[in-house]
Scaffold this motif. Sequence first.
Motif, PDB file in Angstrom:
ATOM      1  N   ASN A 173       0.823  -1.212   0.000  1.00 33.77           N
ATOM      2  CA  ASN A 173       0.000   0.000   0.000  1.00 33.77           C
ATOM      3  C   ASN A 173       0.858   1.263   0.000  1.00 33.77           C
ATOM      4  OD1 ASN A 173      -2.280  -1.635   0.132  1.00 33.77           O
ATOM      5  ND2 ASN A 173      -2.472  -1.462   2.351  1.00 33.77           N
TER       6      ASN A 173
ATOM      7  N   ARG B  94     -14.189  13.609   0.454  1.00 34.36           N
ATOM      8  CA  ARG B  94     -15.408  12.902   0.847  1.00 34.36           C
ATOM      9  C   ARG B  94     -16.514  13.087  -0.187  1.00 34.36           C
ATOM     10  NH1 ARG B  94     -17.958  14.784   6.368  1.00 34.36           N
ATOM     11  NH2 ARG B  94     -18.283  16.618   5.034  1.00 34.36           N
TER      12      ARG B  94
ATOM     13  N   TYR C 224     -12.909   8.945  -0.247  1.00 32.35           N
ATOM     14  CA  TYR C 224     -12.622   8.605   1.141  1.00 32.35           C
ATOM     15  C   TYR C 224     -12.421   7.101   1.288  1.00 32.35           C
ATOM     16  CZ  TYR C 224     -13.221   8.049   6.173  1.00 32.35           C
ATOM     17  OH  TYR C 224     -13.038   7.722   7.488  1.00 32.35           O
ATOM     18  N   ASN C 225     -11.430   6.730   2.102  1.00 30.37           N
ATOM     19  CA  ASN C 225     -11.072   5.328   2.356  1.00 30.37           C
ATOM     20  C   ASN C 225     -10.591   4.626   1.084  1.00 30.37           C
ATOM     21  OD1 ASN C 225     -10.699   3.153   4.126  1.00 30.37           O
ATOM     22  ND2 ASN C 225     -12.668   2.258   3.582  1.00 30.37           N
ATOM     23  N   ARG C 226      -9.951   5.375   0.209  1.00 27.41           N
ATOM     24  CA  ARG C 226      -9.334   4.817  -0.990  1.00 27.41           C
ATOM     25  C   ARG C 226      -7.923   5.385  -1.111  1.00 27.41           C
ATOM     26  NH1 ARG C 226     -13.313   5.719  -5.976  1.00 27.41           N
ATOM     27  NH2 ARG C 226     -11.612   4.573  -6.981  1.00 27.41           N
TER      28      ARG C 226
ATOM     29  N   VAL D 232      -7.785   9.873   6.051  1.00 28.61           N
ATOM     30  CA  VAL D 232      -8.539   9.427   4.874  1.00 28.61           C
ATOM     31  C   VAL D 232      -8.886   7.944   4.943  1.00 28.61           C
ATOM     32  CG1 VAL D 232      -8.437   9.160   2.364  1.00 28.61           C
ATOM     33  CG2 VAL D 232      -7.547  11.229   3.432  1.00 28.61           C
ATOM     34  N   LEU D 233      -8.007   7.130   5.522  1.00 23.31           N
ATOM     35  CA  LEU D 233      -8.204   5.679   5.508  1.00 23.31           C
ATOM     36  C   LEU D 233      -8.753   5.185   6.841  1.00 23.31           C
ATOM     37  CD1 LEU D 233      -4.804   4.673   3.833  1.00 23.31           C
ATOM     38  CD2 LEU D 233      -7.001   5.047   2.699  1.00 23.31           C
ATOM     39  N   ASN D 234      -9.775   4.326   6.777  1.00 23.73           N
ATOM     40  CA  ASN D 234     -10.285   3.694   7.996  1.00 23.73           C
ATOM     41  C   ASN D 234     -10.371   2.177   7.873  1.00 23.73           C
ATOM     42  OD1 ASN D 234     -12.436   3.293   6.298  1.00 23.73           O
ATOM     43  ND2 ASN D 234     -13.945   4.371   7.555  1.00 23.73           N
ATOM     44  N   ASP D 235      -9.966   1.647   6.720  1.00 26.23           N
ATOM     45  CA  ASP D 235      -9.934   0.206   6.508  1.00 26.23           C
ATOM     46  C   ASP D 235      -8.516  -0.298   6.785  1.00 26.23           C
ATOM     47  OD1 ASP D 235     -10.162  -2.405   5.765  1.00 26.23           O
ATOM     48  OD2 ASP D 235     -10.792  -2.022   3.693  1.00 26.23           O
TER      49      ASP D 235
ATOM     50  N   ASP E  34      -7.019  -2.886   5.961  1.00 26.96           N
ATOM     51  CA  ASP E  34      -6.397  -3.504   4.803  1.00 26.96           C
ATOM     52  C   ASP E  34      -5.797  -2.477   3.844  1.00 26.96           C
ATOM     53  OD1 ASP E  34      -7.006  -6.063   5.645  1.00 26.96           O
ATOM     54  OD2 ASP E  34      -8.941  -6.102   4.624  1.00 26.96           O
ATOM     55  N   LYS E  35      -6.154  -1.209   3.998  1.00 27.15           N
ATOM     56  CA  LYS E  35      -5.644  -0.160   3.123  1.00 27.15           C
ATOM     57  C   LYS E  35      -4.660   0.759   3.846  1.00 27.15           C
ATOM     58  CE  LYS E  35      -9.863  -0.090   0.350  1.00 27.15           C
ATOM     59  NZ  LYS E  35     -11.002   0.730  -0.138  1.00 27.15           N
ATOM     60  N   TYR E  36      -4.334   0.441   5.085  1.00 29.52           N
ATOM     61  CA  TYR E  36      -3.405   1.268   5.841  1.00 29.52           C
ATOM     62  C   TYR E  36      -2.045   1.327   5.163  1.00 29.52           C
ATOM     63  CZ  TYR E  36      -6.339   1.747  10.026  1.00 29.52           C
ATOM     64  OH  TYR E  36      -7.314   2.065  10.916  1.00 29.52           O
TER      65      TYR E  36
END
Length: 276
Positions: A74, A132, A137-139, A216-219, A221-223
Amino acid sequence: MTKLYDRTAKTLLTAALVVVCLLYVFPVFWFLMSSLKPGSELFSYPLTILPKTATLQNFVEAWSTLDFFKYFKNTFLSATLTTAFTIFASATCGFAFAKYDRKWLRFFFVCIIATTILPTEVIMNPTFTVIRVTGLYNRLAGIIIPSINTATGIFMFRSFFLSVLDSLIECARMDGASDGKIFLRIMLPLARPIVMILAIFSFQWRWNDYIWPLIVLNDPDKYTLQVALRSIIGAQNIDWALLLVASVISILPLLLVFIVFQRYIMNAGATSGMKD
């Protein structure tokens, strides 16, 4: 008398340089040595720089505890894409500001440079609102796109392109070359040292970026790697041995990239101005 004065001045300057280097190297050296210590030895009194019983078990545990491959992927993806887009965007903007004689471009350039006086925290709120609303967001694209344009990169390319003679561009236009071909085939190859320097800085900035990916990230797996390291710090306790080793592992790719790009910069600087 003059020679004695010059020799004394050089000695004092060299001694001052050595002291400054030690001030920078000592914390890093202690940090690396601490990663080789077992957890029970980190805070033993009296503190020691060198480990009494050096061990690599911490590295094994850190690699098995954290999914480094996922976080490396990532972080490397976001840092690489951002660096590539940053170089291209900065180069095109710098070329336009340097070689196009338009008053509104000068005003626009001043506005871009003026953004350097603003702290990053000031523009985080409106930038996050845009991210957002646009569905980023979260990408990973949400941490890549806002980081592409940098006033530093635009300033570096503009300053370099101003040193290139306009007659070179005019000759290329007389031969039928378009502005796109002039930029890609003449100006960009000439700016190779600037490209390499900006690539090092941009990759370093994006690799070490923490605040913006955290927002921006909250998953999980995407950290990115820096956000993942933050997860080691618990609410009640901190596994310092694991945190130190994970931090050492995280800087190794960045160190490798710097060494490789530094070689290209030195070769480009040594051969600049010479005929092939």
